[in-house]
Design a protein around this motif. Structure first.
Motif, PDB file in Angstrom:
ATOM      1  N   GLU A  69       0.772  -1.360  -0.042  1.00 31.31           N
ATOM      2  CA  GLU A  69      -0.087  -0.028   0.020  1.00 31.31           C
ATOM      3  C   GLU A  69       0.747   1.191  -0.025  1.00 31.31           C
ATOM      4  O   GLU A  69       0.702   2.113  -0.700  1.00 31.31           O
ATOM      5  CB  GLU A  69      -1.081   0.071   1.105  1.00 31.31           C
ATOM      6  N   ARG A  70       1.828   1.287   0.966  1.00 32.00           N
ATOM      7  CA  ARG A  70       2.881   2.555   0.917  1.00 32.00           C
ATOM      8  C   ARG A  70       4.146   1.828   1.263  1.00 32.00           C
ATOM      9  O   ARG A  70       4.358   0.998   2.457  1.00 32.00           O
ATOM     10  CB  ARG A  70       2.478   3.580   1.936  1.00 32.00           C
ATOM     11  N   ARG A  71       5.239   1.871   0.513  1.00 28.22           N
ATOM     12  CA  ARG A  71       6.464   1.187   0.722  1.00 28.22           C
ATOM     13  C   ARG A  71       7.366   2.247   1.451  1.00 28.22           C
ATOM     14  O   ARG A  71       8.244   2.975   0.707  1.00 28.22           O
ATOM     15  CB  ARG A  71       6.996   0.666  -0.546  1.00 28.22           C
ATOM     16  N   ALA A 105      -4.798   4.491  -4.465  1.00 26.67           N
ATOM     17  CA  ALA A 105      -5.363   5.515  -3.975  1.00 26.67           C
ATOM     18  C   ALA A 105      -6.226   5.311  -2.449  1.00 26.67           C
ATOM     19  O   ALA A 105      -6.669   4.212  -2.520  1.00 26.67           O
ATOM     20  CB  ALA A 105      -6.556   6.157  -4.775  1.00 26.67           C
ATOM     21  N   HIS A 106      -6.093   6.073  -1.710  1.00 25.16           N
ATOM     22  CA  HIS A 106      -6.864   6.037  -0.065  1.00 25.16           C
ATOM     23  C   HIS A 106      -6.956   7.426   0.463  1.00 25.16           C
ATOM     24  O   HIS A 106      -6.331   8.212  -0.268  1.00 25.16           O
ATOM     25  CB  HIS A 106      -6.024   5.053   0.814  1.00 25.16           C
ATOM     26  N   ARG A 107      -7.863   7.675   1.379  1.00 25.30           N
ATOM     27  CA  ARG A 107      -7.881   8.831   2.140  1.00 25.30           C
ATOM     28  C   ARG A 107      -7.799   8.453   3.544  1.00 25.30           C
ATOM     29  O   ARG A 107      -8.144   7.493   4.038  1.00 25.30           O
ATOM     30  CB  ARG A 107      -8.977   9.758   1.543  1.00 25.30           C
ATOM     31  N   HIS A 108      -7.471   9.613   4.387  1.00 29.20           N
ATOM     32  CA  HIS A 108      -7.466   9.344   5.798  1.00 29.20           C
ATOM     33  C   HIS A 108      -7.453  10.556   6.670  1.00 29.20           C
ATOM     34  O   HIS A 108      -7.200  11.630   6.145  1.00 29.20           O
ATOM     35  CB  HIS A 108      -6.066   8.570   6.270  1.00 29.20           C
ATOM     36  N   SER A 109      -7.802  10.422   7.885  1.00 29.02           N
ATOM     37  CA  SER A 109      -7.638  11.663   8.568  1.00 29.02           C
ATOM     38  C   SER A 109      -6.595  12.364   8.641  1.00 29.02           C
ATOM     39  O   SER A 109      -6.381  13.663   8.970  1.00 29.02           O
ATOM     40  CB  SER A 109      -8.206  11.559  10.097  1.00 29.02           C
ATOM     41  N   LEU A 113       2.976  15.478   4.467  1.00 27.87           N
ATOM     42  CA  LEU A 113       3.765  16.434   3.622  1.00 27.87           C
ATOM     43  C   LEU A 113       4.778  15.252   3.013  1.00 27.87           C
ATOM     44  O   LEU A 113       4.746  14.417   3.547  1.00 27.87           O
ATOM     45  CB  LEU A 113       4.629  17.337   4.463  1.00 27.87           C
ATOM     46  N   ARG A 114       5.020  15.504   1.860  1.00 27.17           N
ATOM     47  CA  ARG A 114       6.248  15.027   1.027  1.00 27.17           C
ATOM     48  C   ARG A 114       7.365  16.009   0.827  1.00 27.17           C
ATOM     49  O   ARG A 114       7.321  16.940   0.531  1.00 27.17           O
ATOM     50  CB  ARG A 114       5.756  14.498  -0.270  1.00 27.17           C
ATOM     51  N   PHE A 115       8.594  15.570   1.112  1.00 24.73           N
ATOM     52  CA  PHE A 115       9.606  16.183   0.757  1.00 24.73           C
ATOM     53  C   PHE A 115      10.714  15.303  -0.203  1.00 24.73           C
ATOM     54  O   PHE A 115      11.203  14.392   0.219  1.00 24.73           O
ATOM     55  CB  PHE A 115      10.739  16.674   2.007  1.00 24.73           C
ATOM     56  N   TRP A 146      -8.400  12.035  -1.171  1.00 26.89           N
ATOM     57  CA  TRP A 146      -8.055  10.744  -1.841  1.00 26.89           C
ATOM     58  C   TRP A 146      -6.518  10.984  -2.555  1.00 26.89           C
ATOM     59  O   TRP A 146      -6.231  12.195  -3.176  1.00 26.89           O
ATOM     60  CB  TRP A 146      -8.690  10.627  -3.185  1.00 26.89           C
ATOM     61  N   HIS A 147      -5.625  10.175  -2.205  1.00 24.03           N
ATOM     62  CA  HIS A 147      -4.314  10.224  -3.003  1.00 24.03           C
ATOM     63  C   HIS A 147      -3.846   9.134  -3.341  1.00 24.03           C
ATOM     64  O   HIS A 147      -3.838   7.802  -2.844  1.00 24.03           O
ATOM     65  CB  HIS A 147      -3.524  11.186  -1.884  1.00 24.03           C
ATOM     66  N   ASP A 148      -2.913   8.862  -4.373  1.00 22.24           N
ATOM     67  CA  ASP A 148      -2.268   7.925  -4.888  1.00 22.24           C
ATOM     68  C   ASP A 148      -0.796   8.474  -5.481  1.00 22.24           C
ATOM     69  O   ASP A 148      -0.934   9.450  -5.951  1.00 22.24           O
ATOM     70  CB  ASP A 148      -3.104   7.024  -5.850  1.00 22.24           C
TER      71      ASP A 148
END
Ligand code: GTQ
Ligand code: FE2
Length: 345
Positions: A69-71, A105-109, A113-115, A146-148
């Motif tokens: 799901e996320r590596r 794609a998933h979403r959560h509370s 951030l991504r750098f 939603w983000h993928d």
């Protein structure tokens, strides 16, 4: 009054008796609860990028982004082993998306951030709009959007994630769901939110009801250009060099309500004056090299190394070369709750 050895047998018997009633005497723990200054189990620590890169690429051979799901390899503070925390309130991890992969794609509370540490041309899609990612870009994922992630380039994309996972857990407010397909449909042209909200203008009748920035991406090229222009004045804050805060164009506040982010330039040879702040902070050395003294701990850093400074520890940065540091912390939360403090000297 906190040592059992100083207590009379009557008191000790009493403490034991009231424990069965789910009661406890405050006077035994008062000074550990209400400390004169912040006392944290969070430790100053540095992760070298050469080590991190090797380890995350190893994970690339063991599990796909889709299966994981996320590596992500969690950067765990040595003071919080097994707790998925880099500071008391924040999570951070290094994420790898290999060419051709999709992180579904998933979403959560939780806010993220991504750098971007390495790679060019990978993408993250947020609420129907794609953002192309380049090294040094700062990208946000608002809560419940939603983000993928995808990578149609021919090289690995590696970025540092910062999330408010421990904070959301503290409040017991976590919700999450998966999208029925791997990728969400894209219904917005590339660059739309950057044009709409990020060109020093806003649509004339625009009213936002969200405390999160409507911008998804804060490109490094623009941040770097700003620092380069400002450094010409040769005016340096003794504790920060030249430090900027990423903002929400709606109101000039922080880009996200739970995580604040910053970028600063330290000229070659600059030593900052002693500074402490209550927001434990994660730093990324983007360019340059130098060292940071955090209390009695000395950390040497170079490009892409990541280090963490606990709450209220005195900090001194020394830049051996012209240096750019990206950083993030829970400062917006502390400010809103009237808890944030800083001290120079
Ligand atoms: O990329 O969506 O490091 O949901 C932790 C949780 C990344 C992500 C993390 C996540 C993500
Ligand atoms: Fe996520």
């Amino acid at each position: 009054m906190n040592k059992n050895s100083e207590e009379s047998p009557e008191r000790l018997a009493y403490y034991e008796r009231i424990r069965a009633d789910n009661l406890a005497p405050l006077w035994q723990v008062f000074s550990t609860l209400i400390t004169k200054e912040p006392k944290s189990d969070c430790q100053a620590h540095l992760w070298r990028y050469s080590m991190l890169r090797e380890r995350i690429l190893e994970a690339g051979n063991l599990i796909s982004a889709k299966e994981a799901e996320r590596r992500v390899l969690i950067l765990e503070n040595p003071g919080f082993a097994g707790e998925a925390r880099i500071t008391t309130s924040l999570f951070s991890g290094l994420q790898l998306v290999l060419p051709g992969e999709v992180a579904p794609a998933h979403r959560h509370s939780q806010s993220a951030l991504r750098f971007i540490m390495e790679g060019s041309g990978g993408q993250t899609a947020v609420d129907g709009e794609r953002t192309i990612m380049e090294e040094g870009d700062f990208v946000i994922t608002p809560p419940w959007s939603w983000h993928d992630h995808g990578n149609e380039s021919d090289a690995p994309m590696i970025w540092l994630d910062g999330l408010d996972i421990p904070l959301v857990r503290f409040f017991d407010t976590s919700f999450a769901e998966g999208y029925p397909e791997d990728e969400q449909p894209i219904d917005t042209p590339d660059g739309d939110s950057s044009a709409r909200y990020g060109a020093n203008m806003l649509p004339v009748d625009y009213k936002s009801s969200s405390p999160v920035s409507p911008l998804f991406a804060y490109p490094y090229a623009r941040a770097r250009e700003a620092l380069e222009a400002m450094k010409q004045r040769d005016e340096w804050d003794p504790c920060h060099g030249l430090k900027m805060r990423y903002t929400n164009p709606n109101d000039g506040g922080h880009a996200m309500p739970t995580i604040g982010s910053f970028i600063q330039l330290l000229p070659k040879g600059f030593s900052t004056e002693r500074y402490r702040t209550t927001d434990a902070t994660v730093f990324v050395c983007v360019e340059g090299k130098g060292k940071t003294r955090i209390g009695r701990t000395h950390l040497d850093w170079g490009p892409k190394d990541i280090f963490v400074v606990p709450s209220w520890q005195p900090v001194v940065h020394e830049a051996a070369e012209e240096t750019i540091l990206f950083s993030f912390s829970d400062r917006p939360v502390q400010e809103k709750l009237a808890l944030w403090r800083e001290k120079r000297g």
